[in-house]
Design a protein around this motif. Structure first.
Motif, mmCIF file in Angstrom:
data_model
loop_
_atom_site.group_PDB
_atom_site.id
_atom_site.type_symbol
_atom_site.label_atom_id
_atom_site.label_comp_id
_atom_site.label_asym_id
_atom_site.label_seq_id
_atom_site.Cartn_x
_atom_site.Cartn_y
_atom_site.Cartn_z
ATOM 1 N N GLU A 1 -54.910 -5.020 -10.875
ATOM 2 C CA GLU A 1 -53.751 -4.682 -10.052
ATOM 3 C C GLU A 1 -53.856 -5.399 -8.712
ATOM 4 O O GLU A 1 -54.917 -5.449 -8.100
ATOM 5 N N LYS A 2 -52.719 -5.944 -8.257
ATOM 6 C CA LYS A 2 -52.711 -6.641 -6.974
ATOM 7 C C LYS A 2 -52.800 -5.649 -5.834
ATOM 8 O O LYS A 2 -52.199 -4.569 -5.874
ATOM 9 N N ASP A 3 -53.568 -6.002 -4.822
ATOM 10 C CA ASP A 3 -53.740 -5.152 -3.643
ATOM 11 C C ASP A 3 -52.671 -5.507 -2.617
ATOM 12 O O ASP A 3 -52.682 -6.598 -2.045
ATOM 13 N N TYR A 4 -51.714 -4.602 -2.395
ATOM 14 C CA TYR A 4 -50.648 -4.842 -1.417
ATOM 15 C C TYR A 4 -51.024 -4.214 -0.071
ATOM 16 O O TYR A 4 -50.381 -3.277 0.401
ATOM 17 N N THR A 5 -52.049 -4.714 0.544
ATOM 18 C CA THR A 5 -52.455 -4.219 1.856
ATOM 19 C C THR A 5 -51.655 -4.948 2.929
ATOM 20 O O THR A 5 -51.720 -6.173 3.055
ATOM 21 N N TYR A 6 -50.901 -4.177 3.708
ATOM 22 C CA TYR A 6 -50.043 -4.761 4.739
ATOM 23 C C TYR A 6 -50.429 -4.176 6.088
ATOM 24 O O TYR A 6 -50.068 -3.045 6.427
ATOM 25 N N ASN A 7 -51.175 -4.914 6.871
ATOM 26 C CA ASN A 7 -51.673 -4.445 8.161
ATOM 27 C C ASN A 7 -50.732 -4.878 9.291
ATOM 28 O O ASN A 7 -50.987 -5.853 10.005
ATOM 29 N N SER A 8 -49.632 -4.187 9.402
ATOM 30 C CA SER A 8 -48.654 -4.500 10.439
ATOM 31 C C SER A 8 -47.765 -3.298 10.680
ATOM 32 O O SER A 8 -47.532 -2.482 9.780
ATOM 33 N N ASP B 1 -44.914 -10.536 -5.983
ATOM 34 C CA ASP B 1 -46.219 -10.946 -5.459
ATOM 35 C C ASP B 1 -46.079 -12.192 -4.583
ATOM 36 O O ASP B 1 -46.728 -12.312 -3.540
ATOM 37 N N TYR B 2 -45.236 -13.115 -5.023
ATOM 38 C CA TYR B 2 -45.023 -14.365 -4.292
ATOM 39 C C TYR B 2 -44.437 -14.097 -2.904
ATOM 40 O O TYR B 2 -44.922 -14.628 -1.893
ATOM 41 N N VAL B 3 -43.406 -13.238 -2.854
ATOM 42 C CA VAL B 3 -42.778 -12.921 -1.562
ATOM 43 C C VAL B 3 -43.765 -12.179 -0.659
ATOM 44 O O VAL B 3 -43.837 -12.433 0.549
ATOM 45 N N PHE B 4 -44.536 -11.264 -1.238
ATOM 46 C CA PHE B 4 -45.530 -10.531 -0.454
ATOM 47 C C PHE B 4 -46.558 -11.501 0.153
ATOM 48 O O PHE B 4 -46.911 -11.385 1.335
ATOM 49 N N PRO C 1 -66.707 8.744 -17.556
ATOM 50 C CA PRO C 1 -65.956 9.153 -16.361
ATOM 51 C C PRO C 1 -65.741 7.996 -15.394
ATOM 52 O O PRO C 1 -66.660 7.231 -15.104
ATOM 53 N N GLY C 2 -64.519 7.858 -14.908
ATOM 54 C CA GLY C 2 -64.201 6.798 -13.949
ATOM 55 C C GLY C 2 -63.610 5.576 -14.601
ATOM 56 O O GLY C 2 -63.214 4.637 -13.922
ATOM 57 N N ALA C 3 -63.512 5.543 -15.926
ATOM 58 C CA ALA C 3 -62.987 4.373 -16.629
ATOM 59 C C ALA C 3 -61.504 4.552 -16.933
ATOM 60 O O ALA C 3 -61.064 4.435 -18.055
ATOM 61 N N GLN C 4 -60.718 4.851 -15.886
ATOM 62 C CA GLN C 4 -59.298 5.107 -16.110
ATOM 63 C C GLN C 4 -58.496 3.815 -16.271
ATOM 64 O O GLN C 4 -57.468 3.793 -16.907
ATOM 65 N N THR C 5 -58.961 2.729 -15.634
ATOM 66 C CA THR C 5 -58.205 1.485 -15.646
ATOM 67 C C THR C 5 -58.427 0.748 -16.953
ATOM 68 O O THR C 5 -59.547 0.638 -17.420
ATOM 69 N N ALA C 6 -57.349 0.217 -17.531
ATOM 70 C CA ALA C 6 -57.462 -0.531 -18.782
ATOM 71 C C ALA C 6 -58.342 -1.752 -18.566
ATOM 72 O O ALA C 6 -58.275 -2.411 -17.531
ATOM 73 N N LEU C 7 -59.190 -2.050 -19.547
ATOM 74 C CA LEU C 7 -60.092 -3.187 -19.428
ATOM 75 C C LEU C 7 -59.299 -4.477 -19.308
ATOM 76 O O LEU C 7 -58.352 -4.715 -20.036
ATOM 77 N N GLY C 8 -59.721 -5.326 -18.372
ATOM 78 C CA GLY C 8 -59.087 -6.615 -18.189
ATOM 79 C C GLY C 8 -57.845 -6.570 -17.313
ATOM 80 O O GLY C 8 -57.305 -7.599 -16.950
ATOM 81 N N LYS C 9 -57.357 -5.399 -16.960
ATOM 82 C CA LYS C 9 -56.155 -5.274 -16.144
ATOM 83 C C LYS C 9 -56.510 -5.278 -14.670
ATOM 84 O O LYS C 9 -57.311 -4.477 -14.209
#
Length: 432
Positions: free
Chosen positions: A54-61, A197-200, A44-52
């Motif tokens: 994901e970039k965190d797009y946290t935008y505090n504005s 990702d670069y523009v972000f 349980p909890g192993a939904q994400t593919a191993l080794g993958k």
């Protein structure tokens, strides 16, 4: 004397053999068979593919900049007169109609990647940079042959400040389409995610004051289009010399700001809303174009990928054969110069025959390359593009726009300026 010649012959042949092996094998790293990367997790909890990851797009504005992605420069070689150089087009194996379609498709894919960050206001594909936006992603197609894709992206805001310029490259594995799970996937997708990702990453480096200034500059520059005599005084324009990889460009600095109660500016903002409505309508057409061409384009990628790989490998073999031809030719000369014996004569003959064989092989590979090129040309010529006409309505007036997306947009902007001129003239008459 015969023993010396034999020893010399063996020495030269050993040297040639060593050089040949070096030329053929090069320095290749061996890949280890690692089953997975990253920490192992099961249950349980192993939904994400191993080794993958994901970039965190946290935008505090609270300030969301509107971004425009003009249709990419197709990267067609030009002559001194600025016209398409078709000799270079043929030399570089480019199909203009395909590249122009890719210029639109790549802009659309970039739009999708930017929207995925959730860090911008509106994200729009536009026909050209001649539009209003806070940030622009200017792209060019440097290479696209179904195996390799290279794209250069320049990120610039409405003040003319260049945030960054970078070339992105991706190689599609020749086994990509063998996996049934990749049937509906875009083999070029990684490069557009990199651009997003670069523009972000460039965006989050901008502080709140800078972003607020960009938004204000966008507003004033748009108003300046309608009334340069009124709003031009708030903008200072300066030519900036470009640096490495970036051409000369203009910077726009605010030296003042119109009143918040400026009625003329308020009316221009209404016209800007109409402008954006047209751009929003264009998005539907671009997305429709993307959907209509995806099957043909994916077929082109799937069918030409093995051809592109084979052509590259044939070219590589041609280079190796050419090197070997040179090696054996040099060997024949060395044997001839260092021995007048039978061994020297035999060495000369063998070297000459080997040289002739590899030169012939090189010519055969050239013919093979020609076949690959013709195959790519035949498939590439099948793809074309179409955009439908638009009908816009504003102030109970209907305007039909025809031509390309760029032509339609210019017609609509011209119509909005005419409306502004009529209203300004009426307001002036009322004052009198």
């Amino acid at each position: 004397m015969f023993g010396f010649s034999t020893m010399l012959s063996r020495k030269v042949l050993f040297t040639l053999g060593a050089v040949t092996l070096l030329g053929l094998t090069g320095c290749q790293a061996t890949k280890s068979n690692i089953a997975q990367t990253g920490p192992l997790m099961v249950g349980p909890g192993a939904q994400t593919a191993l080794g993958k990851v994901e970039k965190d797009y946290t935008y505090n504005s609270d300030i969301y900049l509107d971004i425009a992605v003009p249709v990419f420069n197709p990267g067609l070689p030009l002559n001194d007169r600025g016209e398409v150089d078709y000799e270079e087009v043929d030399e570089q194996q480019i199909w203009p109609q395909l590249r122009r379609a890719e210029a639109k498709r790549f802009a659309i894919q970039t739009k999708k990647a930017l929207e995925n960050t959730g860090a911008f206001g509106s994200v729009s594909v536009v026909p050209s940079p001649n539009t209003s936006a806070d940030v622009f992603v200017l792209g060019s197609v440097d290479l696209s042959d179904s195996e390799f894709v290279k794209v250069t992206a320049t990120v610039v805001d409405s003040t003319g400040d260049i945030w960054g310029n970078r070339q992105f490259e991706h190689q599609v594995s020749k086994g990509f389409f063998r996996d049934a799970q990749n049937k509906d996937k875009n083999p070029y997708e990684p490069i557009f995610k990199e651009i997003g990702d670069y523009v972000f990453d460039l965006l989050v480096k901008q502080n709140e004051q800078e972003k607020a200034s960009i938004k204000e500059t966008t507003k004033v520059r748009y108003a300046q289009l309608y009334s340069p005599e009124t709003y031009g005084k708030y903008i200072e324009q300066k030519l900036v010399k470009g640096r490495s990889g970036i051409q000369d460009h203009y910077r726009f600095n605010l030296v003042g700001a119109p009143s918040e109660n400026d009625r003329m500016l308020s009316r221009i903002e209404v016209l800007k809303t109409q402008d954006q409505m047209f751009v929003d309508g264009l998005q539907e057409q671009y997305l429709a174009f993307d959907a209509e061409t995806v099957e043909s384009y994916r077929t082109w990628q799937r069918e030409t990928l093995p051809e592109a790989v084979a052509a590259r490998e044939a070219k590589s073999e041609r280079l190796k054969s050419g090197i070997l031809a040179g090696v054996f030719a040099v060997g024949a000369v060395l044997l001839n110069k260092n021995s007048g014996s039978t061994a020297g004569a035999v060495g000369k003959t063998v070297g000459a025959l080997a040289s002739a064989y590899f030169i012939k092989d090189t010519l055969d590979k050239n013919a093979e390359l020609k076949v690959h090129k013709e195959s790519l040309d035949e498939i590439g010529e099948k793809l074309d593009i179409n955009l439908s006409p638009s009908v816009m309505e504003f102030d109970n007036k209907t305007v039909e726009l025809t031509g390309t997306a760029g032509e339609q947009y210019e017609q609509w902007k011209s119509h909005l300026r005419k409306i502004y001129e009529v209203e300004s003239a009426q307001a002036q008459d009322n004052k009198l």
